[in-house]
Design a protein around this motif. Structure first.
Motif, mmCIF file in Angstrom:
data_model
loop_
_atom_site.group_PDB
_atom_site.id
_atom_site.type_symbol
_atom_site.label_atom_id
_atom_site.label_comp_id
_atom_site.label_asym_id
_atom_site.label_seq_id
_atom_site.Cartn_x
_atom_site.Cartn_y
_atom_site.Cartn_z
ATOM 1 N N ASP A 116 1.454 -1.338 0.055
ATOM 2 C CA ASP A 116 0.311 -0.028 0.137
ATOM 3 C C ASP A 116 0.841 1.283 -0.253
ATOM 4 O OD1 ASP A 116 -3.002 -0.682 0.081
ATOM 5 O OD2 ASP A 116 -2.717 -2.102 1.804
ATOM 6 N N ILE A 117 -0.019 2.303 -0.759
ATOM 7 C CA ILE A 117 1.621 3.387 -1.208
ATOM 8 C C ILE A 117 0.385 4.864 -0.508
ATOM 9 C CG2 ILE A 117 2.257 4.889 -2.744
ATOM 10 C CD1 ILE A 117 2.915 2.568 -4.201
ATOM 11 N N ILE A 118 0.839 5.529 -0.134
ATOM 12 C CA ILE A 118 0.002 7.319 1.009
ATOM 13 C C ILE A 118 1.141 7.832 0.338
ATOM 14 C CG2 ILE A 118 -0.624 8.727 2.714
ATOM 15 C CD1 ILE A 118 -0.290 5.833 4.845
ATOM 16 N N MET A 119 1.049 9.059 -0.712
ATOM 17 C CA MET A 119 1.955 10.164 -1.060
ATOM 18 C C MET A 119 1.649 10.859 0.113
ATOM 19 S SD MET A 119 1.668 8.807 -4.167
ATOM 20 C CE MET A 119 3.304 9.997 -4.673
ATOM 21 N N LEU A 120 2.724 11.165 -0.142
ATOM 22 C CA LEU A 120 3.376 11.895 1.345
ATOM 23 C C LEU A 120 3.956 13.293 1.014
ATOM 24 C CD1 LEU A 120 2.886 12.874 4.338
ATOM 25 C CD2 LEU A 120 5.683 12.150 4.039
ATOM 26 N N ALA A 150 -2.283 4.841 -5.238
ATOM 27 C CA ALA A 150 -2.799 5.534 -4.074
ATOM 28 C C ALA A 150 -3.092 4.485 -2.653
ATOM 29 C CB ALA A 150 -1.778 6.834 -4.016
ATOM 30 N N SER A 151 -2.856 4.690 -1.991
ATOM 31 C CA SER A 151 -4.227 4.419 -0.945
ATOM 32 C C SER A 151 -4.243 5.339 -0.506
ATOM 33 C CB SER A 151 -3.519 2.889 -0.254
ATOM 34 O OG SER A 151 -3.864 1.428 -1.190
ATOM 35 N N GLU A 184 -1.255 2.920 11.051
ATOM 36 C CA GLU A 184 -2.192 2.698 11.391
ATOM 37 C C GLU A 184 -3.749 1.937 10.572
ATOM 38 O OE1 GLU A 184 -0.449 3.338 16.033
ATOM 39 O OE2 GLU A 184 -1.828 4.096 15.028
ATOM 40 N N ASP A 185 -4.322 3.272 10.305
ATOM 41 C CA ASP A 185 -5.330 3.277 9.727
ATOM 42 C C ASP A 185 -5.487 2.205 8.183
ATOM 43 O OD1 ASP A 185 -8.113 4.025 9.193
ATOM 44 O OD2 ASP A 185 -6.567 5.716 7.854
ATOM 45 N N LEU A 186 -4.289 2.540 7.727
ATOM 46 C CA LEU A 186 -4.534 1.969 6.442
ATOM 47 C C LEU A 186 -4.188 0.880 6.535
ATOM 48 C CD1 LEU A 186 -4.230 2.356 3.163
ATOM 49 C CD2 LEU A 186 -1.778 2.785 3.729
#
Length: 210
Positions: free
Chosen positions: A78-82, A99-100, A117-119
């Motif tokens: 899973d990928i979070i864009m920052l 992106a997730s 943690e949410d993801l």
């Protein structure tokens, strides 16, 4: 244990986030690199992280380009864009690429931890500003686009006159043209719309087909 990786070209930010996450119970952050290319090289050789935090503007390949490649080869990541970017174009390009989640860089360290943690629990973390843009996008009123019409502006005027219930003479008076000219326009309108009566013209107009 949630395994996290970071792709961020700002060394100070990268190290700060890595140290913070690595100190948190239930999270480990064993890899932090400054480009997609480095992360791809890492993924070929080492154990894969569960979640990646990734910037958009990076040396070499962009983060958005990287999402597509990583998700294709490692769909379980899973990928979070920052990122600093909050324009709709980049948000939706990132989400479409796979992106997730999407966080802005002013997000606090505890909030980044919560997002991870949410993801991991199946959520889709987004900064409030980003979530609002996504909601606004999907709340846009759907407007039906009228089909392209071959009618000339004058022919469209004639159609509007018919819809208003005007006789040929009244249409001629409204637009200061002769009745013969009105009839000529009507014949062209019938031909272009493939109809044979005034009623059909009016019906097409009321259905938004003209």
């Amino acid at each position: 244990m949630i395994k996290v990786g970071i792709v961020e070209d700002n060394k100070k930010i990268r190290n700060l986030i890595q140290r913070y996450l690595d100190m948190q119970e239930g999270i480990s952050c064993g890899v932090a690199v400054d480009s997609v290319e480095e992360m791809l090289d890492y993924l070929k050789k080492k154990e894969h992280p569960d979640i990646l935090l990734m910037d958009i503007q990076l040396p070499g390949m962009t983060g958005i380009e990287g999402i597509g490649i990583i998700k294709q080869d490692y769909p379980e990541i899973d990928i979070i864009m920052l990122t600093v970017y909050h324009d709709s174009h980049k948000i939706f390009d990132s989400l479409k690429a796979g992106a997730s989640g999407y966080l802005l860089k002013h997000t606090s360290l505890p909030e980044i931890k919560e997002a991870v943690e949410d993801l991991a629990k199946g959520g889709a973390p987004m900064s409030p500003q980003i979530a609002r843009k996504v909601i606004q996008y999907f709340n846009k009123p759907v407007t039906k686009k009228k089909p392209e019409s071959d009618l000339t502006p004058r022919e469209q005027d004639i159609v509007n006159g018919l819809v208003d219930g005007l006789s040929y003479k009244m249409i001629a008076d409204r637009f200061d043209i002769s009745i013969d000219t009105v009839r000529a326009h009507i014949r062209n309108i019938y031909k272009k719309l493939h109809v044979n009566s005034k009623a059909e013209v009016i019906a097409k107009s009321l259905r938004g087909e003209i």
